[in-house]
Write an enzyme that holds these catalytic residues in place. Structure first.
Site: not given
Ligand SMILES: *Cc1c(COP(=O)(O)O)cnc(C)c1O
Length: 381
Positions: A201
């Site tokens: 991210k």
């Molecule tokens: C990555 C993501 C999540 C979940 O995050 P994690 O930390 O991997 O649990 C939720 N919503 C969206 C849109 C994402 O891209």
């Protein structure tokens, strides 16, 4: 010694986590070392410091750090008491976690279509999905707009529809943390927000992590209780069903170092995206920002005419350029989710067949980007 000159054959990373690691390595090693020496692996002081800095960065009153973006979403549904018979509105074009947490609390995800230009939730489709939910006897409770690929969702259109139907607005800004809508950072919009610090991210840690944001003072102690097995005033008193959703102190220490340079990284991502847009606009449908919205470019995603996407991916792979498809299957076509209701979802279906994401990160230099652009133009010529 290897040459520092990148040859035309140097493999290109899709996301260059190593470049950031090289920049911050010594600082992060020191920060992690300090946590190891303190032995305060859980609930160490770095967690509260991070929460303060995250809230300040987002412009929210409170930030509650947690173990993942998925847990952040779930904590909010639990804290609000969402339950069986409740409808929670989710885009059909998103990562599965947005909808996954809804059945965790016994509620029903109801799928909403997205807009073809921004890939974000379509407020008119939300309005229709509320009618679908009501017709099925569900109680509309929450909408989860997603700041997909890093761009703030269309809150101008979504917030009034949510208000009209009495829906709480839970912004899934797992991909969009740091983006803004009308000058307000994500995390300060709606009733609450959830973000993720998964390494890929825009703001990632070195494992799993996440955070909840809200301005609601009354919600804060409930979120902290949910994060810690539903504990009451005494550590071993349990006043609600909760979970183990704490952020490790080590991850908090890493995030403090990364948050320090995040503003500059966002600017670098925006420069990379602007350059891609200029260099590719004549050969593909390049991403657009809605008026009043900014993006942190979690993904740089182009759209091609139907049937051309997979050939482009193959050609780029042969040229050493990695690509990814987010997302190949819309939520309502996923085996685990196909029984849930929703509005008609034609845009989500079309996008799943037509989008492809190119390498995107804050350390993508112009020479490497030129190689990528040349390969895309060759393949689409
Ligand atoms: C990555 C993501 C999540 C979940 O995050 P994690 O930390 O991997 O649990 C939720 N919503 C969206 C849109 C994402 O891209």
């Amino acid at each position: 010694m290897t040459s520092h000159v990148k040859s035309a054959m140097t493999p290109i990373p899709f996301i260059d986590v190593a470049a950031q690691r090289a920049r911050l390595g010594a600082r992060i090693d020191r920060a992690v070392g300090a946590v190891l020496d303190s032995c305060r692996f859980v609930n160490g002081p770095e967690v509260a410091i991070l929460e303060e800095q995250l809230a300040a960065f987002a412009g929210a009153r409170h930030a509650v750090a947690c173990a993942s973006g998925t847990d952040a979403l779930a904590m909010l549904l639990m804290a609000w008491g969402i339950k069986a018979g409740d409808a929670v509105f989710c885009p059909a074009f998103t990562f599965c976690a947005t909808a996954e947490v809804v059945p965790w609390v016994g509620a029903t995800p109801v799928f909403v279509d997205v807009k073809a230009d921004t890939f974000n939730m379509d407020a008119d489709s939300l309005d229709r999905a509320v009618a679908v939910a009501k017709a099925q006897g569900l109680t509309p409770r929450v909408v989860i707009p997603v700041d997909l690929f890093g761009q703030a969702a269309d809150y101008d259109a979504i917030l009034p529809v949510a208000e009209r139907h009495g829906l709480k607005v839970l912004c899934d800004t797992a991909q969009g943390f740091g983006a803004a809508w009308r000058g307000r950072r994500t995390g300060s919009i709606g009733d609450a927000s959830a973000t993720s610090f998964f390494p890929a991210k825009p703001l990632g840690c070195y494992g799993d992590g996440g955070a909840v944001f809200t301005d609601d003072d009354a919600l804060l102690p409930i979120l902290k209780s949910v994060r810690e097995h539903g504990q009451g005033t005494d550590k071993y008193e349990n006043v609600r069903i909760g979970m183990t959703a704490r952020l490790d102190t080590i991850q908090a220490a890493i995030l403090l170092e990364k948050l320090d340079i995040f503003e500059g990284e966002i600017a670098a991502r925006q420069a990379v995206a602007a350059r891609y847009n200029t260099l590719l606009a004549d050969v593909a449908t390049v991403p657009v920002l809605a008026e009043g919205a900014t993006s942190v470019w979690a993904q740089y995603t182009i759209r091609l005419a139907p049937g051309r996407r997979d050939a482009l991916a193959e050609a780029l792979k042969a040229d050493g350029v990695p690509t990814a498809v987010y997302y190949r299957i819309p939520m309502h076509r996923q085996p685990a989710y196909s029984a849930f209701p929703g509005d008609a979802l034609p845009v989500s279906e079309a996008l799943c067949a037509e989008v492809i994401s190119l390498p995107m990160h804050a350390y993508l230099d112009e020479a490497t980007q030129d190689r990528i652009v040349a390969a895309v133009r060759r393949a689409l010529a």
